[in-house]
Write an enzyme that holds these catalytic residues in place. Structure first.
Site, PDB file in Angstrom:
ATOM      1  N   ASP A   4       2.284-110.138 -21.316  1.00 47.92           N
ATOM      2  CA  ASP A   4       1.593-110.514 -20.081  1.00 47.92           C
ATOM      3  C   ASP A   4       0.327-111.347 -20.248  1.00 47.92           C
ATOM      4  OD1 ASP A   4       3.541-108.645 -19.506  1.00 47.92           O
ATOM      5  OD2 ASP A   4       2.325-107.471 -18.136  1.00 47.92           O
ATOM      6  N   GLU A  61       1.993 -96.899 -25.877  1.00 45.50           N
ATOM      7  CA  GLU A  61       2.535 -98.166 -25.380  1.00 45.50           C
ATOM      8  C   GLU A  61       2.325 -99.260 -26.422  1.00 45.50           C
ATOM      9  OE1 GLU A  61       0.653 -99.465 -21.768  1.00 45.50           O
ATOM     10  OE2 GLU A  61       2.166-101.020 -21.383  1.00 45.50           O
TER      11      GLU A  61
END
Ligand code: GLC
Length: 429
Positions: free
Chosen positions: A167, A396
């Site tokens: 991202d 994550e």
């Protein structure tokens, strides 16, 4: 490495997968990402198969049930309402019967289908499922070359940073300056309610992410118009490498299943794109770099996206150069492979895709290295991934210098990769 209790780690991975299982799909993690994500689901299927092959196929079937009529596979499927995530369906407004986002994500599907099929124990089930999913994957690939490569260059562009799956990578900084941030409807970010803001993108980036969604929404999500109209059009070597590899895997699968038309189309795309990828080679960085299609120039950013072509069957001299880069980065960043060159001043070890390690990327890199004969390098990447689990849990992403776990916890695709790695390691020994 601290003591590594394989059965216990495997059991923990299984528990995370179970906990994030919503029946016919998995969510990436509770709180932060409460829906189905495209490439998360595909890569998660690789982990699920170690516990239940039918469930692994179902994960993909659910995703593909929400493919758009034009062939696109959306990046999020909003199966059930949940206001813990922004932007939700009321912002996207794509008009799909079950709401979805309107952009896509890295097409790991072909790669995953091939692996699920080749390594399945239940051959009859694998044949039935792969046969049904193959034309859908092919339709998605055709969509890419029609909608995202309108000039027929052999390389596809992403029109939103989120499509890359990385991202807030440094790669997009320059291209994002062409995206206006005026007229963004006021919003409340949910991500920084779940995770420390220092590990997430900045507001200036977020405004532009949302602005792009508004621009596409104003064009009624008509993919025939979005590419040319988007102020953000970037050719990402990582994304294209994944597409190339998936095309190769689809072609092989089609050959096995006796689908010559699909095979021929995939091989044709593959040959064109593999040659075109060479245009993204940077002599000065000794790796691939992105190309800003709006500005018409290469992007000066050495990220892991430019190393992912190890997956794409590039020539031997390129493979050697990329393997050298991976080794060099891992010397600086002990837990390698960081998402950005650790010697670049823009490297940030804790900020999302600007430095941290992601196990799914490690997995893809190791696969490419192994396939090209760089077995020792692959073993090192795999060992470092497992070392991170001991240091930082099933996070994550991870700080490549300290091994600290960052972002969301109990993360699905991290657990899936661990299930894979433990099984690979078992096969090696
Ligand atoms: C973030 C990641 C993306 C991932 C999603 C769900 O947006 O950057 O790659 O698919 O989270 O885990």
């Amino acid at each position: 490495m601290t003591h590594f209790d394989k059965p216990a780690v495997f059991a923990r991975a299984a528990a995370i997968l179970r906990d994030n299982d919503r029946g016919a799909y998995t969510i990436p993690t509770k709180g932060l990402y409460p829906f189905q994500w495209n490439w998360d689901s595909c890569l998660t299927a690789l982990g699920l198969r170690h516990f239940d092959e039918a469930r692994a196929w179902l994960e993909i079937e659910t995703l593909m049930a929400h493919q758009w009529p034009d062939g696109m596979v959306p990046h999020i499927v909003f199966h059930v309402p949940d206001d813990g995530y922004f932007p939700g369906p009321d912002v996207w407004r794509t008009g799909r019967p079950v709401p979805t986002s309107g952009i896509t994500q890295p097409p790991v599907l072909g790669f995953v289908l091939h692996r699920l099929f080749e390594e399945a124990s239940d051959r009859a089930l694998a044949e039935e499922k792969a046969r049904a999913l193959l034309p859908k994957a092919d339709a998605w690939h055709r969509w890419f070359y029609t909608m995202r490569d309108p000039a027929g260059e052999g390389l596809v562009a992403i029109i939103h940073p989120w499509e890359s799956g990385r991202d807030n990578a440094v790669d997009w900084d320059g291209a994002l300056t062409a995206v206006p941030s005026d007229g963004v409807v006021p919003y409340v970010r949910r991500d920084i309610g779940h995770v420390n803001a220092g590990q997430r993108p900045h507001k200036a980036e977020y405004d532009r992410y949302i602005k792009l969604v508004q621009i596409f929404r104003d064009l009624a999500w008509d993919n025939a118009r979005l590419h040319d109209a988007s102020p953000f059009r970037v050719v990402d070597p990582g994304f294209n490498a994944i597409l190339i590899r998936s095309d190769e895997d689809l072609a092989d699968l089609a050959a096995t299943l006796g689908e010559p038309a699909i095979e021929a189309a995939a091989r044709k795309r593959l040959a064109l794109s593999r040659a075109a990828l060479e245009r993204l080679w940077s002599e000065s960085h000794s790796q691939y770099v992105a190309f800003d299609r709006v500005a018409g120039r290469p992007v000066d950013s050495a990220s892991v996206g430019g190393l992912l072509p190890v997956l794409a069957g590039v020539e031997a001299s390129r493979m050697q150069a990329l393997a050298r880069r991976i080794r060099a980065w891992t010397e600086v960043a002990r837990f390698g492979v960081p998402s950005h060159d650790p010697s670049d001043p823009r490297f940030e070890p804790k900020r999302y895709w600007r430095g941290p390690i992601w196990l799914i990327v490690n997995y893809l890199l190791a696969d490419g290295l192994r396939r090209a004969g760089f077995e020792e390098d692959a073993i090192l990447v795999d060992a470092n991934s497992l070392a991170l689990i001991s240091e930082g849990g099933f996070a994550e992403y991870y700080d490549p210098l300290s091994g600290e776990g960052l972002g969301g916890g109990a993360f699905t695709w991290t657990a899936a990769m661990v299930a894979e790695l433990i099984t690979i390691a078992r096969d090696d020994s």
